[in-house]
Design an enzyme around this catalytic site. Structure first.
Site, mmCIF file in Angstrom:
data_model
loop_
_atom_site.group_PDB
_atom_site.id
_atom_site.type_symbol
_atom_site.label_atom_id
_atom_site.label_comp_id
_atom_site.label_asym_id
_atom_site.label_seq_id
_atom_site.Cartn_x
_atom_site.Cartn_y
_atom_site.Cartn_z
ATOM 1 N N GLN A 50 0.836 -1.217 0.000
ATOM 2 C CA GLN A 50 0.000 0.000 0.000
ATOM 3 C C GLN A 50 0.863 1.257 0.000
ATOM 4 O O GLN A 50 1.902 1.316 0.670
ATOM 5 C CB GLN A 50 -0.925 0.053 1.225
ATOM 6 C CG GLN A 50 -2.244 -0.675 1.011
ATOM 7 C CD GLN A 50 -2.104 -2.166 1.194
ATOM 8 O OE1 GLN A 50 -1.413 -2.619 2.096
ATOM 9 N NE2 GLN A 50 -2.750 -2.951 0.330
ATOM 10 N N ASN A 70 -3.533 0.545 -3.518
ATOM 11 C CA ASN A 70 -2.948 -0.786 -3.633
ATOM 12 C C ASN A 70 -1.922 -0.748 -4.761
ATOM 13 O O ASN A 70 -1.968 0.149 -5.617
ATOM 14 C CB ASN A 70 -4.027 -1.815 -3.968
ATOM 15 C CG ASN A 70 -5.001 -2.025 -2.817
ATOM 16 O OD1 ASN A 70 -4.593 -2.229 -1.685
ATOM 17 N ND2 ASN A 70 -6.298 -1.970 -3.118
ATOM 18 N N CYS A 79 -6.526 0.903 5.575
ATOM 19 C CA CYS A 79 -5.306 0.096 5.655
ATOM 20 C C CYS A 79 -4.734 0.261 7.052
ATOM 21 O O CYS A 79 -4.109 1.272 7.370
ATOM 22 C CB CYS A 79 -4.274 0.511 4.615
ATOM 23 S SG CYS A 79 -2.727 -0.388 4.819
ATOM 24 N N ASN A 81 -2.338 -1.417 8.788
ATOM 25 C CA ASN A 81 -0.876 -1.414 8.959
ATOM 26 C C ASN A 81 -0.272 -0.121 8.423
ATOM 27 O O ASN A 81 0.655 0.434 9.008
ATOM 28 C CB ASN A 81 -0.258 -2.615 8.240
ATOM 29 C CG ASN A 81 -0.615 -3.925 8.917
ATOM 30 O OD1 ASN A 81 -0.711 -3.987 10.133
ATOM 31 N ND2 ASN A 81 -0.829 -4.958 8.129
ATOM 32 N N ASN A 167 -13.403 -1.530 4.101
ATOM 33 C CA ASN A 167 -13.039 -2.282 2.895
ATOM 34 C C ASN A 167 -13.590 -3.707 3.056
ATOM 35 O O ASN A 167 -13.862 -4.151 4.167
ATOM 36 C CB ASN A 167 -11.517 -2.241 2.656
ATOM 37 C CG ASN A 167 -10.704 -2.749 3.832
ATOM 38 O OD1 ASN A 167 -11.215 -2.967 4.915
ATOM 39 N ND2 ASN A 167 -9.430 -2.956 3.618
ATOM 40 N N GLU A 218 -4.641 -10.097 -0.406
ATOM 41 C CA GLU A 218 -5.245 -8.770 -0.426
ATOM 42 C C GLU A 218 -5.752 -8.370 -1.807
ATOM 43 O O GLU A 218 -5.046 -8.535 -2.805
ATOM 44 C CB GLU A 218 -4.214 -7.725 0.017
ATOM 45 C CG GLU A 218 -4.056 -7.662 1.502
ATOM 46 C CD GLU A 218 -3.312 -6.411 1.918
ATOM 47 O OE1 GLU A 218 -3.354 -5.402 1.194
ATOM 48 O OE2 GLU A 218 -2.667 -6.462 2.968
ATOM 49 N N CYS A 227 -2.136 -8.044 7.006
ATOM 50 C CA CYS A 227 -3.200 -7.134 6.595
ATOM 51 C C CYS A 227 -3.967 -6.761 7.863
ATOM 52 O O CYS A 227 -4.647 -7.600 8.463
ATOM 53 C CB CYS A 227 -4.116 -7.802 5.572
ATOM 54 S SG CYS A 227 -5.496 -6.753 5.078
ATOM 55 N N SER A 229 -6.511 -4.611 8.466
ATOM 56 C CA SER A 229 -7.975 -4.590 8.447
ATOM 57 C C SER A 229 -8.532 -6.013 8.413
ATOM 58 O O SER A 229 -9.607 -6.287 8.957
ATOM 59 C CB SER A 229 -8.500 -3.735 7.280
ATOM 60 O OG SER A 229 -7.880 -4.090 6.070
HETATM 61 N N1 LIG Z 1 -2.889 -3.949 4.197
HETATM 62 C C1 LIG Z 1 -4.046 -3.220 4.599
HETATM 63 C C2 LIG Z 1 -5.277 -3.497 3.865
HETATM 64 C C3 LIG Z 1 -5.263 -2.983 2.498
HETATM 65 C C4 LIG Z 1 -6.602 -3.200 1.908
HETATM 66 C C5 LIG Z 1 -6.616 -3.329 0.471
HETATM 67 N N2 LIG Z 1 -5.918 -4.470 -0.072
HETATM 68 C C6 LIG Z 1 -8.027 -3.221 -0.052
HETATM 69 O O1 LIG Z 1 -9.008 -3.268 0.681
HETATM 70 O O2 LIG Z 1 -8.125 -3.056 -1.278
HETATM 71 C C7 LIG Z 1 -4.288 -3.277 6.075
HETATM 72 O O3 LIG Z 1 -3.326 -3.426 6.812
HETATM 73 O O4 LIG Z 1 -5.421 -3.118 6.511
#
Ligand SMILES: N[C@H](CCC[C@H](N)C(=O)O)C(=O)O
Length: 291
Positions: A50, A70, A79, A81, A167, A218, A227, A229
């Protein structure tokens, strides 16, 4: 010329989730999906999961409006993290110990965690309605939905829980998160027609009511080491199923996160580390038109 040419960046990671932070609060230029893809280029770019772009705050009391890309150029509403990385960067520069940000998913508070290297992000309240995730058809109960992959009479993965953390997330409950070829099934599930905005796909194993292990494919970034979330979505989904407590530790390939689904206001609090790697400036050649 791209607004990112020669622009400063910080390469960081949130327990192995590859994050690039760009501070554009002093500029009105916008980052485009092409720019975001160019940054991820393995040839001279800064490959990431990200890209967190800080823009001028739109409201008093907020530090920045944050756009989250992304590596495929698509935008994400959340996101976890990446937010901890942004928060660490700002706290270290300003000496603050708490801050409020705005993302496409709304306002979000963050503060110094219970130890100096820990940061807590309030990821807001989860949503469970099928239109909120979103799904392409009505499911009254999203604790488990009818979705499977593999042979009809002997599916490899089936009946995920679905949650929006700003998300879309689908969580498949398994006995061993490493026993599945997520690189193969991830893209099929991410792009399944049941998810009109695609989805982040997680395999989760409930070790005991306070510990869960996950691995995530992801949306827009593929297999990642963490990830945030997805960890939140998994904790909430497990608690909804009464298979875990509201306060759990989640183990991801890159490390551990503490997740609390707070009773008082339904918000999900995520606590973990954020690591600074290096700073640099983007090579303008990355953004030169091709052909
Ligand atoms: N790495 C992220 C999530 C990215 C989400 C992304 N992949 C999307 O929803 O399109 C986290 O730590 O929450």
């Amino acid at each position: 010329m791209s607004a990112l040419a020669n622009h400063a960046f910080a390469k960081m990671n949130g327990i192995g989730n590859e994050i690039v932070v760009v501070d554009m609060r002093d500029s009105t230029s916008k980052v485009t999906p092409d720019d975001a893809r160019a940054v991820a280029s393995p040839r001279g770019g800064v490959p990431y999961d990200q890209l967190m772009v800080l823009q001028k705050p739109r409201f008093d009391g907020t530090e920045a409006f944050i756009s989250i890309y992304n590596s495929d150029g698509s935008e994400a509403g959340a996101c976890g993290n990446g937010m901890r990385c942004v928060v660490r960067r700002i706290f270290e520069k300003t000496g603050q110990t708490n801050a409020t940000f705005e993302t496409a998913a709304g306002l979000l508070n963050a503060w110094q965690g219970p130890a100096p290297d820990l940061y807590t992000v309030d990821m807001g309240a989860p949503k469970f309605g099928w239109q909120d995730i979103p799904l392409d058809q009505e499911f009254r109960d999203t604790r488990y939905i009818e979705l499977q992959i593999g042979p009809i009479d002997n599916p490899v993965l089936h009946s995920p829980s679905v949650v929006s953390m700003g998300n879309p997330h689908a969580i498949f409950w398994v006995d061993d998160v490493n026993a599945y070829d997520l690189e193969r099934f991830g893209p099929l599930l991410e792009n399944h027609p049941i998810f009109p905005e695609r989805a982040n796909i997680t395999l989760a194993h409930i070790v005991d009511p306070q510990h869960i292990t996950i691995r995530t494919w992801e949306r827009g970034a593929g297999l990642t080491r963490a990830c945030g979330s997805a960890a939140c979505a998994t904790a909430v989904a497990a608690a909804r199923l009464k298979r875990a407590e509201r306060n759990v530790e989640i183990t991801l390939p890159g490390g551990k996160l503490g997740i609390e689904w707070r009773e008082r206001d339904d918000h999900v609090l995520m606590t973990g580390t954020a690591t600074f790697e290096y700073e640099g400036r983007f090579d303008p050649a990355l953004f030169a038109p091709v052909g």
